[in-house]
Design a protein around this motif. Structure first.
Motif, PDB file in Angstrom:
ATOM      1  N   GLN A 122       1.206  -1.360  27.305  1.00 48.97           N
ATOM      2  CA  GLN A 122       2.596  -1.656  27.462  1.00 48.97           C
ATOM      3  C   GLN A 122       3.148  -1.494  28.812  1.00 48.97           C
ATOM      4  O   GLN A 122       3.847  -2.228  29.315  1.00 48.97           O
ATOM      5  CB  GLN A 122       3.327  -0.935  26.658  1.00 48.97           C
ATOM      6  N   SER A 129       2.252  -4.527  31.035  1.00 48.38           N
ATOM      7  CA  SER A 129       3.081  -5.298  30.722  1.00 48.38           C
ATOM      8  C   SER A 129       4.406  -5.330  31.401  1.00 48.38           C
ATOM      9  O   SER A 129       4.711  -6.092  32.073  1.00 48.38           O
ATOM     10  CB  SER A 129       3.499  -5.585  29.399  1.00 48.38           C
ATOM     11  N   VAL A 130       4.782  -4.256  31.676  1.00 55.68           N
ATOM     12  CA  VAL A 130       6.360  -3.812  32.297  1.00 55.68           C
ATOM     13  C   VAL A 130       6.066  -3.971  33.937  1.00 55.68           C
ATOM     14  O   VAL A 130       6.728  -4.612  34.570  1.00 55.68           O
ATOM     15  CB  VAL A 130       6.639  -2.334  31.906  1.00 55.68           C
ATOM     16  N   ARG A 134       5.935  -7.891  34.472  1.00 60.02           N
ATOM     17  CA  ARG A 134       7.103  -8.220  34.236  1.00 60.02           C
ATOM     18  C   ARG A 134       7.911  -8.102  35.683  1.00 60.02           C
ATOM     19  O   ARG A 134       8.662  -8.806  36.254  1.00 60.02           O
ATOM     20  CB  ARG A 134       7.810  -7.679  33.137  1.00 60.02           C
ATOM     21  N   ALA A 135       7.512  -6.744  36.292  1.00 58.04           N
ATOM     22  CA  ALA A 135       8.452  -6.426  37.295  1.00 58.04           C
ATOM     23  C   ALA A 135       7.724  -6.835  38.628  1.00 58.04           C
ATOM     24  O   ALA A 135       8.415  -6.435  39.704  1.00 58.04           O
ATOM     25  CB  ALA A 135       8.650  -5.092  37.464  1.00 58.04           C
ATOM     26  N   GLU A 142      10.872   0.678  33.160  1.00 53.86           N
ATOM     27  CA  GLU A 142      11.949  -0.405  32.831  1.00 53.86           C
ATOM     28  C   GLU A 142      13.076  -0.019  33.513  1.00 53.86           C
ATOM     29  O   GLU A 142      13.675  -1.248  33.904  1.00 53.86           O
ATOM     30  CB  GLU A 142      12.186  -0.383  31.256  1.00 53.86           C
ATOM     31  N   ALA A 143      13.550   1.190  33.810  1.00 54.10           N
ATOM     32  CA  ALA A 143      14.715   1.377  34.479  1.00 54.10           C
ATOM     33  C   ALA A 143      14.630   1.220  35.886  1.00 54.10           C
ATOM     34  O   ALA A 143      15.654   0.641  36.470  1.00 54.10           O
ATOM     35  CB  ALA A 143      15.300   3.090  34.309  1.00 54.10           C
ATOM     36  N   HIS A 180      12.789  -1.184  36.937  1.00 53.56           N
ATOM     37  CA  HIS A 180      12.652  -2.646  37.356  1.00 53.56           C
ATOM     38  C   HIS A 180      14.404  -3.305  37.311  1.00 53.56           C
ATOM     39  O   HIS A 180      14.753  -3.907  37.920  1.00 53.56           O
ATOM     40  CB  HIS A 180      12.134  -3.464  36.189  1.00 53.56           C
ATOM     41  N   ARG A 181      15.025  -2.715  36.229  1.00 59.08           N
ATOM     42  CA  ARG A 181      16.447  -2.988  35.971  1.00 59.08           C
ATOM     43  C   ARG A 181      17.318  -2.681  37.389  1.00 59.08           C
ATOM     44  O   ARG A 181      18.303  -3.407  37.937  1.00 59.08           O
ATOM     45  CB  ARG A 181      17.139  -2.100  34.895  1.00 59.08           C
ATOM     46  N   LEU A 201       7.215   4.431  30.115  1.00 58.07           N
ATOM     47  CA  LEU A 201       7.952   3.344  29.987  1.00 58.07           C
ATOM     48  C   LEU A 201       9.291   3.011  30.119  1.00 58.07           C
ATOM     49  O   LEU A 201       9.654   2.026  30.835  1.00 58.07           O
ATOM     50  CB  LEU A 201       7.645   2.949  28.381  1.00 58.07           C
ATOM     51  N   GLY A 202      10.052   3.970  29.802  1.00 54.16           N
ATOM     52  CA  GLY A 202      11.458   4.142  29.987  1.00 54.16           C
ATOM     53  C   GLY A 202      11.822   4.113  31.537  1.00 54.16           C
ATOM     54  O   GLY A 202      12.670   3.574  32.022  1.00 54.16           O
TER      55      GLY A 202
END
Ligand SMILES: O=P(O)(O)OC[C@H]1O[C@](O)(CO)[C@@H](O)[C@@H]1O
Length: 398
Positions: free
Chosen positions: A148, A151-152, A155-156, A130-131, A133-134, A126-127
């Motif tokens: 989850q 979902s990430v 979102r991306a 998210e990273a 995507h950021r 997950l980390g």
């Protein structure tokens, strides 16, 4: 009962008769680890179909990446090692398995991150997702549907391959690996084709049949490997990078399923240090009769011994320019067998077969996977339930 020993039950000495009684095998495997492991071929086919439905073509838009990071822990992390070895030394971009949360500091828009988690909720995957995507890196995610991680990925706006969660992660290696390979194929990094997938699945099916619980120990390579390892300290060395991935995988399954401590790694590296284990207290010293002055009363009746498992991969194509490294690997493998023999250390050899890197890997993983389960069962251990892992998660609040 002492704290923390609630899940510690089973027999210290392996009971061979359990393995020759399919009813006893079933009784000791209530969660069905053997059945899940036997589904490896089906996992290859199902994951290939699921990956074909995902929009992996999105990855092609920006061309070849600068690097590919495969983020995940445990079995999910092993998929990165599989990709790296199937991509091979000629892969035009670095393929980097990453096992801690987040992504390496250099990852940016030019890179691809493949986040893998059977449950879809490991902090590491997950980390990383998210990273990625950021930082604007291209992302692909592989894991449980409706998780989850999904979902990430949504979102991306990243491709997500939903791998059904029917079994523990370690019995889902093939389900998780195939989408990773197919994402890498879309990026032009591996040449895995439909025939390779079909042949790999067929080999996994055939090995599952040879290792079925109704096949007795003398014709069942997994049962005989398990019984050979019973009571020993296993050393598992791989002769080549591909065989080393299989060796580490056997280390994973022997530890988690059978709860055996294992030394696992690359023979090339071992040859410069760890091969010394063969001379030590669990190796040559216990096997030899060199200590002629030993007091017989002080000699342990059944001492712990090493058992070497050598995974050999003679390679695919002896005519190309990888010929010399292969010759070195073969000489090393012969040498370590000789060393073991000279010291009386028993050695099992599993030799890779098949026409593609993936199939060869499968041929080195399948029998050891089953052996780890049979070894657990011979000790009366449930290969699925690992209380220490559960307790560890509770204590570390994960
Ligand atoms: O693939 P996941 O669900 O992210 O889990 C990662 C690892 O964590 C474990 O579940 C142990 O906690 C392993 O079995 C697994 O390989």
């Amino acid at each position: 009962m002492m704290d923390g020993t609630a899940g510690v039950s089973g027999r210290r000495v392996a009971d061979e008769s359990i393995l020759d009684d399919p009813d006893a095998v079933a009784a000791h495997d209530p969660g069905g680890m053997l059945r899940f492991t036997a589904s490896a071929g089906a996992q290859v086919r199902e994951s290939a179909a699921l990956a074909a439905e995902a929009n992996l073509a999105l990855l092609e838009d920006e061309g070849r990446p600068r690097a590919v990071v495969i983020a995940g822990i445990g079995t999910a992390g092993r998929t990165g090692d599989v990709l790296a070895t199937v991509a091979g030394p000629r892969c035009p971009v670095p393929v980097i398995p990453h096992r801690s949360a987040g992504v390496p500091g250099w990852v940016g828009a030019a890179d691809v991150v493949i986040a893998v988690s059977a449950s879809g909720r490991s902090p590491e995957a997950l980390g990383a997702a998210e990273a990625a995507h950021r930082r604007g890196a291209r992302l692909v995610a592989v894991g449980a549907p409706d998780s989850q991680l999904q979902s990430v990925a949504e979102r991306a706006r990243a491709p997500f391959i939903p791998v059904p969660r029917r079994a523990p992660a370690r019995a889902s290696l093939w389900a998780l690996t195939v989408p990773v390979l197919l994402a890498a194929r879309t990026l032009g990094l591996v040449k895995v084709n439909e025939a390779d997938l079909a042949e790999t699945a067929a080999r996994l099916d055939a090995d599952a049949d040879r290792c079925r619980s109704t096949a007795e120990s003398f014709v069942n390579p997994a049962k005989s490997l398990a019984l050979g390892l019973a009571g020993s300290i296993p050393i598992v060395w791989g002769s080549s990078p591909l065989a080393t991935v299989a060796a580490r995988r056997f280390g994973d399954t022997l530890s988690a399923n059978a709860r055996y401590p294992v030394v696992a790694g690359a023979l090339g590296e071992a040859g410069r240090g760890r091969v010394g284990l063969l001379d030590g207290v669990f190796g040559g010293l216990v096997e030899s009769t060199r200590d002629i002055f030993a007091d017989p009363d002080e000699v342990e009746p059944d001492p712990t011994r090493l058992r070497l498992v050598l995974l050999r991969d003679g390679g695919l194509n002896a005519d190309d320019d990888t010929d010399e490294p292969l010759a070195v690997e073969e000489r090393r493998a012969d040498a370590v067998q000789t060393l073991a023999e000279r010291r009386g250390v028993r050695c099992d050899v599993v030799t890779a077969e098949g026409g593609s890197a993936l199939e060869r890997l499968a041929s080195l993983v399948a029998v050891p996977d089953f052996a780890s389960i049979y070894l657990a069962l011979a000790h009366g251990l449930d290969p699925m339930a690992v209380p220490a892992v559960t307790e560890m998660k509770e204590l570390s609040n994960q």
